[in-house]
Design a protein around this motif. Structure first.
Motif, PDB file in Angstrom:
ATOM      1  N   ARG A  66       0.832  -1.208   0.000  1.00  0.00           N
ATOM      2  CA  ARG A  66       0.000   0.000   0.000  1.00  0.00           C
ATOM      3  C   ARG A  66       0.868   1.260   0.000  1.00  0.00           C
ATOM      4  N   VAL A 114      -6.133  -7.695 -13.494  1.00  0.00           N
ATOM      5  CA  VAL A 114      -4.968  -8.038 -12.676  1.00  0.00           C
ATOM      6  C   VAL A 114      -4.224  -9.146 -13.422  1.00  0.00           C
ATOM      7  N   TYR A 158      -0.801  -4.351 -11.956  1.00  0.00           N
ATOM      8  CA  TYR A 158      -2.050  -3.613 -11.818  1.00  0.00           C
ATOM      9  C   TYR A 158      -2.034  -2.420 -12.767  1.00  0.00           C
ATOM     10  N   ALA A 166      -7.196  -1.369  -5.614  1.00  0.00           N
ATOM     11  CA  ALA A 166      -6.276  -2.213  -4.845  1.00  0.00           C
ATOM     12  C   ALA A 166      -5.953  -1.585  -3.493  1.00  0.00           C
ATOM     13  N   GLU A 177      -3.025 -10.243  -0.272  1.00  0.00           N
ATOM     14  CA  GLU A 177      -2.932 -10.684  -1.656  1.00  0.00           C
ATOM     15  C   GLU A 177      -4.001 -11.719  -1.992  1.00  0.00           C
ATOM     16  N   LEU A 180      -7.242  -9.791  -2.386  1.00  0.00           N
ATOM     17  CA  LEU A 180      -7.313  -9.117  -3.680  1.00  0.00           C
ATOM     18  C   LEU A 180      -7.944 -10.018  -4.732  1.00  0.00           C
ATOM     19  N   ALA A 184     -11.447  -9.187  -6.454  1.00  0.00           N
ATOM     20  CA  ALA A 184     -11.457  -9.007  -7.906  1.00  0.00           C
ATOM     21  C   ALA A 184     -12.547  -9.861  -8.539  1.00  0.00           C
TER      22      ALA A 184
END
Length: 366
Positions: A66, A114, A158, A166, A177, A180, A184
């Protein structure tokens, strides 16, 4: 395009990676509280052109990702990001291969996706890595409908359009992860895999991934679905007993109980399990149609299994278990599916390539 590498207590393999990547793409390192003993590694990497951000203490991979994504978003307008690991498992050629697929998709006006480097897990692979990836792949497929070959890969790209998304996904350390991938699939964002080499060094001792703890979160949708089913069962039983006590006949009491429990189950699944948007009435209609189909399939399965000689109890356990998992998948992909208007990025067919090229995961929208 930037290459983002979170690093915790790295060795000279990070220096080699930065040296090879720097002539091709700008590299951003996030020192996740490695401490003074590792300062020289980052200093040498800076000498090869890398930009280094530092956490004073170790905050985990999610926080490092991040930090890097936010810095790139704030300092470079609309650029794509490729995230890679610092332990030597991702070769520069594979990082560039993933980046090239992202570029190809943009050039051909395909929806933002992704893009992940997927290992084949061939050759000498540590058993815990092979087993952990297979287990999490199966769980992710069951929970989200995303059929992925490698759910644990840290090599992910990305596009600029997805960086705000994200950054908004919750989760800490390595669970971020995995989350994600689940988010998604839920949002209708394509997940595309590009084959890369399977590289493990020193039996993967440098990995900070903890399979049991960090993979447990993929069970959440199934656990929530089970809790919703149990709540509906409890209400069904309570209403049936209460209606009977009030003098309703068995048929009327049963219909009242089933209607009440079905509405509760629908409401819980819609909001708490699948988090569906859109008008509820079409979803309710599909839910009722599925309920009738499940009822018919249950009757047919019981008849067939008992005819084949199985005891009724065994036949019921097999039938109910199979239909429970089938109902979860059908509610995710049919009852509470995301419409093209809600998920425009999922409404376009992916570009087809040969067997050696990238493939899109079999992601069914909710």
């Amino acid at each position: 395009m930037w290459v983002l590498i979170p690093a915790y207590e790295p060795d000279e393999r990070l220096i080699d990676l930065v040296r090879d990547l720097a002539p091709t793409a700008p590299v951003l390192l996030v020192d996740d509280g490695s401490g003074p003993s590792y300062g020289e590694v980052f200093t040498v990497a800076e000498g090869f052109g890398a930009t280094v951000l530092r956490h004073r203490v170790n905050r985990g991979k999610a926080a490092a990702l991040r930090t890097g994504l936010a810095w790139i978003r704030d300092h470079s307008a609309k650029v794509d990001v490729v995230c890679a690991d610092a332990d030597g498992q991702h070769r520069p050629a594979d990082i560039m291969r993933v980046a090239a697929e992202l570029t190809r998709r943009r050039r051909e006006h395909e929806p933002p996706a992704v893009v992940m480097g997927a290992r084949a897990f061939d050759g000498e692979v540590p058993w815990r890595s092979r087993l952990g990836n297979r287990a999490t792949s199966a769980l992710v497929a069951a929970a989200s409908g995303a059929a992925l070959a490698d759910t644990q890969t840290g090599l992910r790209a990305y596009p600029a359009e997805l960086i705000p998304w994200a950054l908004g996904v919750r989760g800490e350390r390595f669970s971020y992860e995995l989350r994600l991938l689940l988010e998604a699939a839920r949002a209708g964002i394509p997940l595309v895999e590009v084959p890369i080499a399977t590289v493990y060094l020193d039996d993967n001792r440098s990995s900070h991934f903890r399979p049991v703890r960090d993979s447990a979160l993929v069970l959440w949708p199934l656990a929530a679905f089970a809790a919703s089913s149990l709540a509906a069962f409890a209400l069904d039983t309570a209403v049936l007993l209460a209606a009977s006590a009030l003098g309703l006949g068995l048929g009327a009491a049963l219909v009242t109980a089933r209607a009440s429990s079905a509405l509760l189950n629908f409401a819980l699944n819609r909001r708490a399990v699948f988090r569906a948007d859109g008008p509820p009435l079409p979803q309710l209609a599909r839910y009722l149609a599925l309920a009738l189909a499940v009822l018919g399939a249950g009757y047919a399965s019981l008849w067939l299994l008992t005819w084949a000689g199985l005891p009724l109890l065994v036949a019921k356990v097999i039938t109910d278990g199979a239909l429970w998992f089938a109902s979860f998948g059908l509610q995710r992909s049919f009852v509470f599916r995301r419409s093209a208007r809600d998920a425009p990025t999922a409404a376009h067919a992916p570009h087809r390539r040969g067997p050696a090229g990238p493939r899109r995961a079999a992601v069914r929208s909710r």
